[in-house]
Structures are given as structure tokens and as C-alpha cells.
Design a protein around this motif. Sequence first.
Motif, PDB file in Angstrom:
ATOM      1  N   ILE A 104      28.525  48.440  37.581  1.00 39.75           N
ATOM      2  CA  ILE A 104      28.698  48.297  39.033  1.00 39.75           C
ATOM      3  C   ILE A 104      28.164  46.915  39.403  1.00 39.75           C
ATOM      4  O   ILE A 104      27.004  46.752  39.811  1.00 39.75           O
ATOM      5  CB  ILE A 104      27.940  49.408  39.800  1.00 39.75           C
ATOM      6  N   LEU A 105      28.985  45.899  39.242  1.00 39.99           N
ATOM      7  CA  LEU A 105      28.517  44.513  39.378  1.00 39.99           C
ATOM      8  C   LEU A 105      27.867  44.207  40.727  1.00 39.99           C
ATOM      9  O   LEU A 105      26.876  43.469  40.780  1.00 39.99           O
ATOM     10  CB  LEU A 105      29.677  43.551  39.111  1.00 39.99           C
ATOM     11  N   PRO A 106      28.383  44.715  41.863  1.00 38.87           N
ATOM     12  CA  PRO A 106      27.733  44.393  43.149  1.00 38.87           C
ATOM     13  C   PRO A 106      26.272  44.818  43.215  1.00 38.87           C
ATOM     14  O   PRO A 106      25.505  44.292  44.020  1.00 38.87           O
ATOM     15  CB  PRO A 106      28.589  45.161  44.168  1.00 38.87           C
ATOM     16  N   PRO A 124      34.193  39.349  46.923  1.00 35.50           N
ATOM     17  CA  PRO A 124      34.073  40.681  46.304  1.00 35.50           C
ATOM     18  C   PRO A 124      34.245  40.653  44.788  1.00 35.50           C
ATOM     19  O   PRO A 124      33.710  41.522  44.092  1.00 35.50           O
ATOM     20  CB  PRO A 124      35.191  41.480  46.973  1.00 35.50           C
ATOM     21  N   ASN A 125      34.972  39.671  44.299  1.00 34.78           N
ATOM     22  CA  ASN A 125      35.186  39.547  42.853  1.00 34.78           C
ATOM     23  C   ASN A 125      34.372  38.403  42.244  1.00 34.78           C
ATOM     24  O   ASN A 125      34.648  37.963  41.129  1.00 34.78           O
ATOM     25  CB  ASN A 125      36.677  39.325  42.565  1.00 34.78           C
ATOM     26  N   ARG A 153      28.960  31.332  47.794  1.00 34.70           N
ATOM     27  CA  ARG A 153      30.395  31.608  47.695  1.00 34.70           C
ATOM     28  C   ARG A 153      30.651  32.766  46.732  1.00 34.70           C
ATOM     29  O   ARG A 153      31.502  33.622  46.994  1.00 34.70           O
ATOM     30  CB  ARG A 153      31.147  30.356  47.237  1.00 34.70           C
ATOM     31  N   GLU A 154      29.933  32.780  45.627  1.00 32.20           N
ATOM     32  CA  GLU A 154      30.100  33.879  44.675  1.00 32.20           C
ATOM     33  C   GLU A 154      29.706  35.214  45.313  1.00 32.20           C
ATOM     34  O   GLU A 154      30.412  36.220  45.160  1.00 32.20           O
ATOM     35  CB  GLU A 154      29.252  33.639  43.422  1.00 32.20           C
ATOM     36  N   PHE A 155      28.595  35.221  46.055  1.00 30.44           N
ATOM     37  CA  PHE A 155      28.126  36.463  46.669  1.00 30.44           C
ATOM     38  C   PHE A 155      29.088  36.967  47.739  1.00 30.44           C
ATOM     39  O   PHE A 155      29.239  38.178  47.929  1.00 30.44           O
ATOM     40  CB  PHE A 155      26.736  36.263  47.283  1.00 30.44           C
ATOM     41  N   SER A 156      29.719  36.051  48.456  1.00 31.45           N
ATOM     42  CA  SER A 156      30.620  36.457  49.536  1.00 31.45           C
ATOM     43  C   SER A 156      31.988  36.895  49.026  1.00 31.45           C
ATOM     44  O   SER A 156      32.764  37.502  49.768  1.00 31.45           O
ATOM     45  CB  SER A 156      30.782  35.316  50.541  1.00 31.45           C
TER      46      SER A 156
END
Length: 485
Positions: free
Chosen positions: A289-291, A356-357, A351-354
Motif C-alpha cells: 500500500i504505497l500511499p 497519486p501514482n 510533486r511526487e506526494f501530490s
Amino acid sequence: MSSPTSTLTLSAIPLSQLYGLLQPITVSPNAKFANWSRTFTCSPLAVFEPTTELHCELILELARREHKVVRAVGVGHSPSDLACTTGYMLRTTKLDRLLEIHADKRYIIAQAGITLDALHAELAIHGLAMINVGSISDQTLGGIVTTATHGTGINYGVISTHVMGLSLLLADGSRVFCSRQVRPDLFTASICGLGSTGLILTITLEVEPAFRLKEVQQTIQFHECVRSLDSLVTASQHVRFWWFPAADTMRVSSADRTTEPIKPAGSWLWHSLIGFHVVQFLLFVARFILPLNIFIGRFASWLVSTKVIAIDDSFRIFNMECRYPQHTTEWAIPYENTKACLHDLHDWLMREFSDPNGLRPHFPIEVRFSDSDDIWLSPSNGQRTCWIGIVQFKPYGFEVPYKMLFERFEAILCRHGGRPHWAKAHNLRPETLRRLYPRFDDFTRVLGSVDPRGMFRNEYVERHIFGKTGPGYHNRVFKRYAPSQ
């Protein structure tokens, strides 16, 4: 080994007798090597574990006759294939004695295979200490010298700057001493020589009277830290940051020498078994669950959010727990580029955090500092330096995505004049390294003069220093798990 044998001319020893002399120090003809983080592994032709310098001479004699490479390895903490070889491996772990102590002149002579943990204990008995230490001490003195390993402190050089002299066993079997006054080119090449100039037997190291450090740790916001960078870095002797991008916080560690009594301290939540095991379990779940990695980063930042003041022996403050096996990369940039580089890294990670992928990095990103030096291949050569390192933990030893994350991280560091830490995996080749290091060609010249046949050039050295290509020299030739993301 008997003294009559030791006086023989090595070349006169029959090959069968040579094999017999080496048999007692041969670990196993089928021995394998894996580095500490279990990210690289190799199967040497043989692994030797010498206990005397004569043993080392015999190993090199065999390698000369059979035209094989010899690779010295200590604890194997380097998170790259720097120690790997398909030739002969020489473990230095039993060449581990402190030979001479000169407290009045503030220097010692030790064998290269001594670990820093053991050296700290020996020095403490005599009221001495290393001047600066990196984050871990489970590594050999020879290993940290040959890679210009660093601690932190903007007015303190990499640990190799404290080396006063070396004794080396060269490829032709001769034993030589070098220093800044004696064979200075060989010395400057060897104190960040990647083990390629010769086998380091002993190290003469500058030390100082034993001292305590008073460390203050506190958490501040990322942008506050960057705005106050210069004042923070120069406010104490040894300053480092741990950046938790998901929480947008910086944990600031400031340490200075003190005469105050010992008062150990730490974040109970972070250092407890609960903190250790809960975080590792969450990291394991986050493989699926990457998030969840964003929550874990914020949780970890909270675990260490309280202000902590600790007073302890110097090496106990310098050292930190690596916690879990990990993939890691670290780069050095000119200090004057630090603010711009941190801002670029911050913008990228947001940018990576915002997305979803987007990629989900672990924590913390460690930021440290060192003074400039004149060592040919030192990443701090000619510049005060900021070191920035990123990790991806391997919970319970399981693999995690890291390759794309590291590629994007390294691209930003390269734009800011980055030089890779030599003990860690990187993709740079001679054409790029030559631009980054003004004395690169002087280094290869010395290698050509002391080791023309390449006895000490393993795949790492051939790839990065001499530009060898092909399947046998690929970055991932020794990778334990080839697939990655």
C-alpha cells in the motif's frame, strides 16, 4: 608460520607449497560474500583471512603467478559492489591490532582491519579519541580511509584528512611507507584510493584527547531550516539534519565539545522496541500500500519531535543506528549550492506526494557537512561540502522500489555539481569523473605506476575509473536482486 619459511624469497616457493601455506587461512573455496545490506553479492575464486603480513605477501604472490585480482574487504558495510570481485578476496578482519600509541604527539598506528568500534574502545583506555566519526562505527579503519568517509562539521575534513601516513603492500610485493612528505603522490592517491593503489597494512592516524559532546536535537520546519542554513551550520562544531519530507520537517542535531558530566538521552519512542518494530512493520505493509509511506514518514517525524539534550562520549554522539537493511545513495555538492539544491529536492518531492501514482520515499534524508581538502578523489576536494543521502529501507530484508527514486534524486544532485560517495552505488564513468575531479588523471597515473597489471582493480574500479564496459562490468553484475523499480 615458521620463521624459515618467512625468510624465503617468495618467488622461489613451489606453487604446491604456496597452496599449502595458504590453506590454513583459506575460508572456503566456495565462500560467498554479501555486503551488510544484502544488496550486492559475489562468489570469489577464494576467500583468504590472513592474520599476519606474511600471509598477505603470500596471497599477492599467488595472485601474481595466476594473474588474478585481489580485493581487500573489511566488514562489508559499503552499500555498493565496491568490495565485490570474481578474483581473490582478502578479508582484513584479523589484521585488527592497535600497534602504537603516542598520546603526547596525538597519533596512533593501527592495522587497517581494526573496526572503529574496537578502535574507540582501545583509544578510550588511553584517554584518546578520533577527531571526527561518521554515523556508524561497524566498519574498518582501512575502509573509511580508502573511500574518504566523512562525519559532519563544516570546519572538519573527511576522516582521511586525519591520516598522517600509510604502509602499503604493492602489487610487486614490496612494502612501502607514504605520507605527505614521503611518496606524497602515492599517499594522496591512497587516502581515497578505493583500495586500488595497494593493500593498506597500517594507518598512522591523528587523534585528540578523549572528549564528550553535548548534542541538542530539535525539530523545525523545512523552510525555516533552509532560511537559517548558514547560521545553523556554523553555530556548532558538528551539525547535521534529518529531513522528513512527508512531514515537511527537519530534525536539527547540533553538537559541541563539553566538559559537562555524561547524561545519555534519546527519543524513547524512536529508540524503543515499540518504535523499532512498529515502524518496520508499517514499512513492510507499505510495500503493498504505497500511499501508507506518507503516513509513516509523518509518524516517524512525530516519534522524534521532542527536544532532546544528550551528553556522552564523542563516538556515542557521532554514531546513529542504521535500524534496517537499506538501499542508499549519497552525494556531495558545493556548500554554496545547498539552499538551491534543497529547494529543488523539496519541490520534486512535493510533486511526487501530490501525484497519486508518484514515488514514495522513506526517511530521513540525511544532510551533513565537511570542510574542503586536497585529496585527489575526495568528494570534498577543493570545496566546502554538503552531503545529502537518501535511503529506502528493506523491512525484514524484503525488497522495495528504489531505482527510479534514486535516479531522480541523483539527477537533481548532478545539476548542483554533485559528486557521489565512493562507497555507494553510482553510474558515473571516467569522462564525467574527470570533469568533477581536476586530479583524476594524476590518480590513474599513480595506479599505472604502482599496479601496471591491475592486481587491485576489481570490477568497480575497472568500470568507474578505467571505463571498462560489457556484461562483466555492468553496475548490476553483482546485484543480489536484479529486478527493481
